[in-house]
Design a protein around this motif. Sequence first.
Motif, PDB file in Angstrom:
ATOM      1  N   ASP A   1      25.284  73.762  53.341  1.00 45.44           N
ATOM      2  CA  ASP A   1      25.398  72.306  53.278  1.00 45.44           C
ATOM      3  C   ASP A   1      26.520  71.966  52.308  1.00 45.44           C
ATOM      4  O   ASP A   1      26.595  72.540  51.230  1.00 45.44           O
ATOM      5  N   GLY A   2      27.377  71.062  52.682  1.00 45.52           N
ATOM      6  CA  GLY A   2      28.399  70.625  51.749  1.00 45.52           C
ATOM      7  C   GLY A   2      29.808  70.909  52.226  1.00 45.52           C
ATOM      8  O   GLY A   2      30.049  71.234  53.380  1.00 45.52           O
ATOM      9  N   ILE A   3      30.716  70.825  51.287  1.00 47.39           N
ATOM     10  CA  ILE A   3      32.141  70.916  51.571  1.00 47.39           C
ATOM     11  C   ILE A   3      32.648  72.318  51.264  1.00 47.39           C
ATOM     12  O   ILE A   3      32.317  72.890  50.225  1.00 47.39           O
ATOM     13  N   ALA A   4      33.459  72.833  52.171  1.00 51.46           N
ATOM     14  CA  ALA A   4      34.059  74.157  51.978  1.00 51.46           C
ATOM     15  C   ALA A   4      35.009  74.128  50.791  1.00 51.46           C
ATOM     16  O   ALA A   4      35.542  73.077  50.425  1.00 51.46           O
ATOM     17  N   TRP A   5      35.232  75.294  50.193  1.00 52.36           N
ATOM     18  CA  TRP A   5      36.173  75.406  49.086  1.00 52.36           C
ATOM     19  C   TRP A   5      36.920  76.722  49.195  1.00 52.36           C
ATOM     20  O   TRP A   5      36.575  77.584  49.984  1.00 52.36           O
TER      21      TRP A   5
ATOM     22  N   HIS B   1      38.321  81.389  51.806  1.00 53.45           N
ATOM     23  CA  HIS B   1      37.799  80.076  52.190  1.00 53.45           C
ATOM     24  C   HIS B   1      36.313  80.252  52.475  1.00 53.45           C
ATOM     25  O   HIS B   1      35.935  81.043  53.351  1.00 53.45           O
ATOM     26  N   ILE B   2      35.491  79.530  51.727  1.00 53.51           N
ATOM     27  CA  ILE B   2      34.038  79.686  51.786  1.00 53.51           C
ATOM     28  C   ILE B   2      33.408  78.407  52.297  1.00 53.51           C
ATOM     29  O   ILE B   2      33.710  77.311  51.811  1.00 53.51           O
ATOM     30  N   GLN B   3      32.506  78.550  53.263  1.00 55.64           N
ATOM     31  CA  GLN B   3      31.784  77.413  53.852  1.00 55.64           C
ATOM     32  C   GLN B   3      30.315  77.514  53.451  1.00 55.64           C
ATOM     33  O   GLN B   3      29.620  78.432  53.870  1.00 55.64           O
TER      34      GLN B   3
END
Length: 67
Positions: A52-56, A47-49
């Motif tokens: 800026d933006g949404i984790a995937w 799980h990568i954060q």
Amino acid sequence: MSRTDAEGPQDHPLLHHLVRDIASRGEGILAAVVQEQHGGRLIRIAHIQPVDGIAWSTALDNVTAVR
């Protein structure tokens, strides 16, 4: 030490470090590694954060350290 034959959170040396997902070419902080059951086998999911933006999430095999 985490069991490698059970579902759930896993330890990893790159946790909380900047990593690159080779599949998406995205970069972010490795927030968690979880082992999940998929199709009768255990898969390690990263799980990568991003900054800026949404984790995937991606397969842990797709994750490399950013140098």
